[in-house]
Write an enzyme that holds these catalytic residues in place. Structure first.
Site, short mmCIF file in Angstrom:
data_model
loop_
_atom_site.label_atom_id
_atom_site.label_comp_id
_atom_site.label_asym_id
_atom_site.label_seq_id
_atom_site.Cartn_x
_atom_site.Cartn_y
_atom_site.Cartn_z
N GLY A 193 -11.21 4.41 -9.19
CA GLY A 193 -9.94 3.71 -9.40
C GLY A 193 -8.82 4.36 -8.61
O GLY A 193 -9.06 5.02 -7.60
N SER A 194 -7.62 4.19 -9.12
CA SER A 194 -6.45 4.63 -8.35
C SER A 194 -6.21 6.13 -8.52
O SER A 194 -6.60 6.72 -9.54
CB SER A 194 -5.22 3.87 -8.83
OG SER A 194 -5.05 4.10 -10.22
N PRO A 195 -5.55 6.77 -7.55
CA PRO A 195 -5.21 8.19 -7.69
C PRO A 195 -4.37 8.46 -8.94
O PRO A 195 -4.56 9.48 -9.60
CB PRO A 195 -4.43 8.50 -6.41
CG PRO A 195 -4.91 7.48 -5.42
CD PRO A 195 -5.20 6.24 -6.21
N VAL A 197 -4.38 6.94 -11.93
CA VAL A 197 -5.22 7.00 -13.13
C VAL A 197 -6.24 8.15 -13.00
O VAL A 197 -6.61 8.77 -13.99
CB VAL A 197 -5.90 5.63 -13.40
CG1 VAL A 197 -6.80 5.71 -14.63
CG2 VAL A 197 -4.85 4.55 -13.61
N GLU A 215 -13.62 8.85 -7.62
CA GLU A 215 -13.64 8.03 -6.40
C GLU A 215 -12.32 7.28 -6.37
O GLU A 215 -12.15 6.30 -7.09
CB GLU A 215 -14.83 7.05 -6.44
CG GLU A 215 -16.20 7.72 -6.44
CD GLU A 215 -16.66 8.14 -5.05
OE1 GLU A 215 -15.97 7.85 -4.06
OE2 GLU A 215 -17.73 8.78 -4.97
N CYS A 249 -11.18 -0.32 -1.18
CA CYS A 249 -10.59 1.02 -1.12
C CYS A 249 -10.62 1.62 0.28
O CYS A 249 -9.81 2.47 0.61
CB CYS A 249 -11.31 1.94 -2.10
SG CYS A 249 -13.08 2.01 -1.79
P1 NAD Z 1 -7.09 1.57 -11.85
O1 NAD Z 1 -7.03 3.04 -11.66
O2 NAD Z 1 -5.86 0.86 -12.29
O3 NAD Z 1 -8.22 1.17 -12.92
C1 NAD Z 1 -9.54 1.64 -12.83
C2 NAD Z 1 -10.14 1.73 -14.22
O4 NAD Z 1 -9.37 2.64 -14.99
C3 NAD Z 1 -10.16 0.41 -15.00
O5 NAD Z 1 -11.40 0.31 -15.68
C4 NAD Z 1 -9.01 0.56 -15.98
O6 NAD Z 1 -9.22 -0.13 -17.20
C5 NAD Z 1 -8.99 2.05 -16.22
N1 NAD Z 1 -7.65 2.55 -16.58
C6 NAD Z 1 -6.45 2.03 -16.25
N2 NAD Z 1 -5.45 2.79 -16.74
C7 NAD Z 1 -6.04 3.80 -17.42
C8 NAD Z 1 -5.54 4.91 -18.14
N3 NAD Z 1 -4.23 5.12 -18.30
N4 NAD Z 1 -6.43 5.76 -18.69
C9 NAD Z 1 -7.74 5.56 -18.52
N5 NAD Z 1 -8.28 4.54 -17.83
C10 NAD Z 1 -7.44 3.65 -17.30
O7 NAD Z 1 -7.63 1.01 -10.47
P2 NAD Z 1 -7.82 -0.51 -10.04
O8 NAD Z 1 -6.49 -1.14 -9.90
O9 NAD Z 1 -8.83 -1.16 -10.93
O10 NAD Z 1 -8.51 -0.33 -8.62
C11 NAD Z 1 -7.77 -0.12 -7.45
C12 NAD Z 1 -7.78 1.32 -7.03
O11 NAD Z 1 -9.10 1.83 -7.01
C13 NAD Z 1 -7.28 1.50 -5.61
O12 NAD Z 1 -6.50 2.67 -5.53
C14 NAD Z 1 -8.55 1.68 -4.79
O13 NAD Z 1 -8.36 2.36 -3.58
C15 NAD Z 1 -9.39 2.44 -5.76
N6 NAD Z 1 -10.80 2.27 -5.47
C16 NAD Z 1 -11.52 3.34 -5.02
C17 NAD Z 1 -12.87 3.19 -4.69
C18 NAD Z 1 -13.70 4.33 -4.21
O14 NAD Z 1 -14.91 4.20 -4.18
N7 NAD Z 1 -13.12 5.46 -3.82
C19 NAD Z 1 -13.47 1.94 -4.84
C20 NAD Z 1 -12.69 0.88 -5.30
C21 NAD Z 1 -11.37 1.04 -5.61
#
Ligand code: NAD
Length: 466
Positions: A193-195, A197, A215, A249
């Site tokens: 997910g995002s940096p 989170v 990741e 990503c």
């Molecule tokens: P996100 O971080 O918002 O969410 C990812 C997951 O975390 C979701 O399941 C969400 O429910 C959960 N989440 C959200 N807030 C949370 C919190 N406060 N505490 C715990 N869990 C929480 O990311 P997104 O918007 O779903 O995805 C986009 C981001 O992910 C982009 O930054 C992208 O670059 C990154 N990404 C990275 C890869 C990789 O392999 N490195 C792959 C895909 C996406």
């Protein structure tokens, strides 16, 4: 009054109670059987998956198969083929100090793992880590993204039909559910997910000293050199930037284009975009943005850039969740486009004449997940490789580096911690246990009481080792 048991705690406790037993009994054939069951389930759900991705992301079928369906099956195939050798204990050479003892590294399952996944590639990014987790002998709880509800429900249904809950369980839900899961003492957390989170996840993991693989994302730069094959660059950059409508990503986030080739490159890029996506936002070959809120934020990024002097030289416009490609020039650091991960089909173009400042700029920012170079000059390519860092690098290609199962896929610092893919994913979910076995160690000669003979021996050893 009877209390309903908390499903999160119940799932965790069920897995935890079997973890020790599983460590001993979940061998090669059981792990392969689990992977086979998963592959069969995925094949059986192909049509439902394509539909779910259409519902969640307006995904063209080709992109559903290329991004979400095939990568998981390919990962299972690769893992199944190599699993025996990955699981084998590895002998290590003796050192002088441990002469007479044999050392081995035994990969062990970590135990009960938590996998939290994002919405952009919602099936593969939940299930590929599961492949590694099962291959390494673990049980797992999966928490898919709430922003892609059709795919999340499909994953939950498919996993419930395929595995007992004490081996794999899906817990659906939003950040509150994720926070409750993160409070539990898992043996490993694999988060994509995002940096922002990612920091929350790492802080939560620290409370239980749980190991993590993160990741994450960020802004992946692309550099087009004066000697690049421009047609090749246009084809790959259009694909990498607009596949899944830029919600990848490792999409090229922004482009540095050498002055001497900029006009020729942009002509080719526009032609490639027109051929692939026509001229409006609602192309059948372009995925939709995941939500109205995310689509609105694309428009806001463009409005902000325009207000601060950017020139939008191509704009296919937006219509609801359909947001078309846009090319933006005259970028300045005040623009949000230049500060935030774009994660959509907007492409800032930054011309340059000297590579030095481009490298300095990349190094002054967060370490990217991917960096792309289009050039034919080996010395320039080597210079960029030597003077910058990023999770991975693509040379004369974009995005497909993650499909090379023998390469680690992961970031560095702000773009991630640890890696996935093939053996690297297997290692992420394994504890490398160090085992040293005494055969004929002479060390007891040095045990107390320390007499003159011991000191003579120590002096001899000092001469050899010191
Ligand atoms: P996100 O971080 O918002 O969410 C990812 C997951 O975390 C979701 O399941 C969400 O429910 C959960 N989440 C959200 N807030 C949370 C919190 N406060 N505490 C715990 N869990 C929480 O990311 P997104 O918007 O779903 O995805 C986009 C981001 O992910 C982009 O930054 C992208 O670059 C990154 N990404 C990275 C890869 C990789 O392999 N490195 C792959 C895909 C996406």
């Amino acid at each position: 009054m009877l209390q309903t048991p908390d499903p999160i705690l119940a799932a965790f406790t069920a897995q935890k109670s079997l973890a020790a037993q599983r460590r001993a009994s979940f061998g090669l054939s059981e792990r392969r059987a689990a992977l086979d069951r998963l592959a069969a389930a995925i094949r059986a759900h192909e049509a439902a998956l394509i539909q779910a991705l259409q519902d969640d992301l307006g995904r063209p079928e080709a992109e559903a198969i290329l991004l979400d369906y095939l990568p998981v099956l390919a990962e299972i195939r690769h893992t199944r083929r190599h699993l025996r050798s990955w699981m084998r204990p590895r002998r290590v050479a003796s050192t002088l100090a441990t002469f007479g003892a044999s050392g081995r590294i035994i990969p062990q399952p970590r135990g009960v793992c938590l996998i939290i996944s994002p919405w952009n590639v919602p099936f593969a990014l939940a299930l590929s880590p599961l492949v590694s987790a099962l291959a390494a002998g673990n049980s797992a709880i999966l928490k898919p993204s709430e922003l892609t509800p059709a795919t999340s429900a499909l994953i939950a249904r498919m996993i419930a039909q395929t595995f007992p809950p004490d081996l794999v369980t899906v817990i659906e839900g939003d950040k509150e559910v994720a926070e409750r899961l993160l409070a539990l003492p898992f043996d490993h957390i694999f988060f994509t997910g995002s940096p922002a989170v990612g920091k929350i996840v790492m802080a939560a993991a620290a409370r239980n000293l749980t190991s993590v693989t993160l990741e994450l994302g960020g802004k992946s730069p692309t550099i087009i050199g004066p000697d690049a094959d421009l047609k090749q660059a246009a084809d790959w950059i259009a694909f990498g930037k607009f596949v899944n409508a830029g919600q990848v990503c490792i999409s090229p986030d922004h482009l540095f284009v050498h002055d001497s080739v900029k006009d020729r490159f942009l002509t080719l890029l526009r032609a490639r975009i027109a051929r692939a996506y026509g001229s409006g936002p609602a192309s059948p070959h372009l995925s939709r943005i995941v939500s109205d809120r995310h689509a609105a934020s694309m428009t806001e990024l463009l409005t902000d850039a325009r207000a601060k002097g950017a020139q939008v030289t191509l704009d296919h416009g937006a219509q609801g969740r359909a947001v078309g490609p846009a090319l933006i020039e005259a970028i300045t650091p005040e623009m949000r486009l230049d500060q935030e991960e774009i994660f959509g089909p907007l492409l800032p173009i930054l011309p340059y004449s000297d590579l030095g400042p481009v490298i300095d700029r990349i190094n002054a920012r967060d370490k990217p997940l991917a960096l792309y170079i289009f050039d034919r000059d080996p010395s320039r390519i080597d210079r960029i490789l030597a003077e910058t860092t990023s999770g991975g690098v693509g040379i004369n290609l974009t995005v497909v580096q993650y499909t090379q199962s023998n390469l680690p896929f992961g970031g560095v610092n702000s773009s991630g911690l640890g890696a996935s893919n093939g053996i690297h994913g297997f290692r992420a979910f394994s504890h490398e246990r160090a085992v040293l076995r005494n055969r004929f160690l002479a060390l007891p000669l040095l045990f107390p009481p320390y007499g003159p003979r011991t000191l003579r021996l120590i002096r001899l050893i000092k001469r050899i080792l010191g």
